[in-house]
Design an enzyme around this catalytic site. Structure first.
Site, PDB file in Angstrom:
ATOM      1  N   SER A  75      63.113   8.141  88.546  1.00  0.00           N
ATOM      2  CA  SER A  75      62.543   9.066  87.571  1.00  0.00           C
ATOM      3  C   SER A  75      61.073   8.734  87.299  1.00  0.00           C
ATOM      4  CB  SER A  75      63.342   8.979  86.271  1.00  0.00           C
ATOM      5  OG  SER A  75      63.090  10.079  85.451  1.00  0.00           O
ATOM      6  N   PRO A  76      60.258   9.742  86.971  1.00  0.00           N
ATOM      7  CA  PRO A  76      58.863   9.465  86.604  1.00  0.00           C
ATOM      8  C   PRO A  76      58.785   8.500  85.432  1.00  0.00           C
ATOM      9  CG  PRO A  76      59.208  11.819  86.932  1.00  0.00           C
ATOM     10  CD  PRO A  76      60.568  11.184  86.945  1.00  0.00           C
ATOM     11  N   GLN A  89      54.447  14.362  90.092  1.00  0.00           N
ATOM     12  CA  GLN A  89      54.665  15.183  88.905  1.00  0.00           C
ATOM     13  C   GLN A  89      53.302  15.501  88.295  1.00  0.00           C
ATOM     14  OE1 GLN A  89      55.989  13.656  84.927  1.00  0.00           O
ATOM     15  NE2 GLN A  89      57.923  14.702  85.433  1.00  0.00           N
ATOM     16  N   TYR A 132      54.246  18.137  76.158  1.00  0.00           N
ATOM     17  CA  TYR A 132      52.921  18.214  76.757  1.00  0.00           C
ATOM     18  C   TYR A 132      52.504  19.683  76.851  1.00  0.00           C
ATOM     19  CZ  TYR A 132      53.854  13.304  77.619  1.00  0.00           C
ATOM     20  OH  TYR A 132      54.160  11.979  77.446  1.00  0.00           O
ATOM     21  N   ARG A 173      60.257  20.263  85.461  1.00  0.00           N
ATOM     22  CA  ARG A 173      60.949  19.487  84.422  1.00  0.00           C
ATOM     23  C   ARG A 173      60.820  20.221  83.100  1.00  0.00           C
ATOM     24  NH1 ARG A 173      61.381  13.089  82.899  1.00  0.00           N
ATOM     25  NH2 ARG A 173      62.791  13.220  84.663  1.00  0.00           N
ATOM     26  N   ARG A 190      65.083   3.361  83.680  1.00  0.00           N
ATOM     27  CA  ARG A 190      65.239   1.947  83.299  1.00  0.00           C
ATOM     28  C   ARG A 190      66.042   1.126  84.303  1.00  0.00           C
ATOM     29  NH1 ARG A 190      64.839   4.762  78.554  1.00  0.00           N
ATOM     30  NH2 ARG A 190      63.377   3.928  77.015  1.00  0.00           N
TER      31      ARG A 190
END
Length: 758
Positions: free
Chosen positions: A404-405, A483, A565, A613, A707
């Site tokens: 994942s980013p 991304q 964002y 996303r 993580r």
């Protein structure tokens, strides 16, 4: 000092068992139970208890345990019946008995211990009892009058759900726990049935509210409803009738309380919390509450400490059960989205719906069943679901794992350096099918922090090409995706470890957004609301960055429309208050993000996929909800998105996420199975077992983990080793092949016993 005078409000299993335990632990106690109904009145039929709960009962009160053991009906199979197919999974282990018999056992035990039982008696108000008794145990159910009388102290939240259900019984014993789906002209209905005696079964019929009304159940009396249910599920019942017991249609209500005690009054069982009946935990939780409360009162020095210890012990356990129950409840609410799945996948999906039964767990219980599911899905024997390929446009991923980013905040003027090379290169060597960059910003003003990477300058392109070439050369078969995003109102902030979302102490740059709303009112900058020229310029910046990304050698591009964002800020009604063509209803709020998507897609190579996303919920009142997320996903898919990366939240600071294992995956599930589009699931997916479960159940196509890949860059390869998989979807780099098996630990030279003498 231990409480000597105890009042128990409610004579259900939890209240009765608490009374018996408290009396047994201290015979000097004076304990009175108020129950407004008669001794043999009960409004359910069968009760299911787990072996874990029974073990606690056996330890605390062997007499009750012995009495219950005689009564139990046990079975280990679950039948799933759908569209004429009956599929059976074994190895599950249930124990059930009649609720009336359970109450009788507890009545007998209370009387033997000299607990005073007052039937057909309304309890005095809790405040009055609290003044007269040392302890008041409020076990008065989901509609708890005690809880309502002290709302300000307990602060309950009660949520009603979208299905109607009715408790009934049949005078024969099912030979397994049975789930049966009936597809009617009004919609899907489901039966949950299980035996609780040699000649009796509980039968719950459930359906969405709109199906219930369309079928006319709202106009039928209880007898007519019972007859109608028997006709709908005649095959499951073998043509036999159903019977009720004051049975009425109702909606399930999830009860959560901020506090479980107030002064010397404590909530127990359904008064404190509820969990949907589809995971069979209501009585189990109440009995376990009673065990924990009795233990806390014995162990702690005074009542306040005991009530605190009780809640501290039970709250995380209950929260975990409630998360599983909500997942199960939601699965049945959305049953219609799964009806066209292949039969075995449908059954596997149902069995793993709460995330408590998983692929690996089910394989231990019934390996033949799981193998049949995998073969139906076209999996080769010995190939875990996570190690199957997946195609997006011209890109075929070796497996279903995505790194994942993750924002690293380690760039210099937007340029990725050695840290990014090592970070992304290590994860690529670790075997994931797709490795994603952090959010790469399209302009200096679009950065979140001074340490964020970019693709707005020629030197950025070369730096990224160095990384993509390493991945493609050193880890053949691994794809790397970029991304692209713009920080919007969340820009010009400190590095994460210096104060997340906090403005820079100096050197701030101006920020822009859909509307002039600061992220943290009073602390964050007030953003400039973008005008036509500003919108056009940012759109140009995205296309320029996309061209550079293509030249840099990225295999996939993801447009970041999540987490508050810039583009996400246009989508959410909480952050978009515009009155022009880009604000108002969802179609208008979608306009600018779709314009950016179209502009990027027009310059991104046709054979390379694009994903988007999104934040599928804002976790805040008045914000984006799952139905909006489905509409957003539908719009991007119609414009050419190859997959939707389904995240949640981070849009407003006062969000209230419902954290827990795989907590965001139901949103990906909903989008995938409503629209039939590929999705990437994210959000506390922590084990390869979770990945296998989600993929095989058809809830996700790819799983993104962050993580776990920070903890272990070789997470995917280690998952392959743990599962004894050595196929082409988990390629160990040649220098690492010697480490492809787990190193031995401990002694291996001890002599094993060969002979046992009696």
């Amino acid at each position: 000092m231990a409480p000597l005078r105890v009042a128990v409000i409610g004579g259900g299993p939890g209240g009765l068992y608490a009374a018996a335990l408290l009396k047994r632990l201290d015979p000097a106690r004076e304990i009175t139970v108020w129950e407004r109904n008669a001794p043999d009145d009960t409004f359910g039929f069968g009760v299911v208890l787990s072996d874990e709960t029974l073990g606690g009962i056996e330890h605390a009160d062997p007499a009750v345990h012995r009495a219950l053991q005689v009564e139990f009906v046990r079975w280990d199979a679950i039948d799933v019946v759908h569209r004429g197919r009956r599929l059976t999974s074994g190895g599950h282990g249930f124990a059930a008995l009649g609720r009336r018999r359970l109450l009788a056992v507890l009545h007998e035990r209370c009387r033997a211990l000299d607990v005073e039982l007052r039937f057909r008696a309304e309890a005095p108000p809790a405040a009055e009892l609290a003044a007269a008794y040392d302890l008041v145990v409020a076990a008065d159910g989901v509609h708890s009058a005690t809880r309502e009388a002290h709302r300000a102290a307990f602060r309950p939240q009660v949520t009603s759900h979208r299905c109607r259900y009715i408790w009934l019984a049949a005078d024969f014993a099912f030979d397994a726990f049975r789930f049966e789906i009936a597809e009617t002209g009004h919609g899907a209905m489901q039966l949950h049935g299980y035996p609780f005696a040699a000649d009796a079964s509980t039968v719950i019929v459930e359906m969405r509210e709109e199906v219930w009304r369309a079928a006319g159940f709202d106009r039928l009396d209880p007898y007519e409803s019972t007859e109608r249910c028997a006709k709908i599920f005649a095959e499951a019942l073998g043509g036999r009738p159903l019977r009720g017991n004051n049975s009425l249609w109702t909606t399930f209500r999830t009860v959560v309380n901020d506090r479980w005690s107030h002064g010397n009054t404590v909530l127990l069982g359904d008064a404190a919390h509820t969990a949907h009946f589809s995971i069979g935990s209501g009585t189990k939780l109440a009995v376990e509450d009673a065990l924990a409360l009795a233990a806390a009162l014995r162990e702690q020095p005074d009542l306040p400490a005991a009530l605190t210890a009780y809640e501290t012990e039970r709250r995380p356990v209950v929260a975990s059960v409630q998360r599983a129950a909500r997942a199960s409840l939601t699965w049945f609410e959305e049953l219609g989205t799964y009806l066209d799945q292949p039969p075995r996948q449908f059954a596997f999906n149902l069995l793993t719906r709460s995330r408590r039964i998983t692929h690996d767990n089910l394989r231990l219980r019934d390996p033949a069943f799981v193998t049949a599911v995998e073969r139906e899905a076209g999996r080769e024997d010995g190939t875990p679901p996570m190690f199957t390929p997946f195609r997006l446009r011209g890109l075929t991923l070796l497996n279903r794992v995505v790194v994942s980013p993750m924002d690293l905040y380690s760039a210099e003027d937007g340029t990725p350096g050695d840290f990014h090379l090592v970070h992304l290169g290590a994860r690529a060597l670790g075997g994931a099918g797709l490795v994603m960059t952090e959010m790469v910003c399209v302009s200096p003003e679009g950065r979140i922090t001074p340490g964020c990477t970019g693709l707005y300058a020629p030197e950025h392109e070369g730096a990224w090409r160095r990384i993509t070439e390493f991945v493609h050369t050193s880890s053949p078969g691994t794809a790397i995706g970029v991304q692209l995003g713009h920080s919007g109102r969340k820009g010009s902030t400190r590095l994460m470890w210096e104060g997340i979302d906090q403005p820079l102490p100096y050197g701030n740059w101006p920020v822009s957004a859909a509307s002039p709303l600061p992220y943290h009112p009073g602390a964050s900058q007030v953003p400039h609301a973008l005008d036509a020229a500003g919108l056009a310029e940012i759109r140009r910046q995205f296309t320029a960055a996309a061209r550079r990304a293509a030249h840099a050698g990225f295999d996939l591009l993801e447009l970041h429309c999540a987490h508050g964002y810039l583009l996400s800020g246009f989508l959410s009604p909480l952050t978009n208050h515009r009155t022009d063509a880009y604000g108002g209803e969802l179609d208008a709020r979608l306009r600018y993000p779709l314009e950016v998507f179209d502009a990027v897609r027009s310059v991104w190579p046709d054979d390379r996929p694009m994903t988007v996303r999104i934040s599928a919920t804002d976790w805040a009142e008045g914000g984006t909800e799952v139905a909006d997320a489905v509409a957003i996903a539908r719009a991007f898919t119609a414009h050419g998105a190859d997959a939707i990366d389904v995240s949640t939240g981070q849009v407003v600071p006062d969000e209230r996420p419902d954290y827990g294992r795989s907590y965001q995956t139901p949103y990906a599930d909903r989008i995938r199975n409503t629209l039939g589009v590929p999705v990437i699931a994210v959000g506390a997916i922590s084990s390869w077992d979770d990945v296998n479960s989600l993929i095989l159940a058809g809830r996700a196509d790819l799983c993104a983990l962050a993580r776990p890949h920070l903890y272990d860059p070789h997470w995917t390869l280690h998952a392959a080793a743990d599962q004894n998989y050595q196929g082409p979807a988990a390629l160990w780099p040649p220098p690492y092949r010697a480490g492809s098996r787990r190193p031995p630990t401990g002694r291996a030279d001890a002599t094993r016993p060969r002979l046992t003498l009696n």
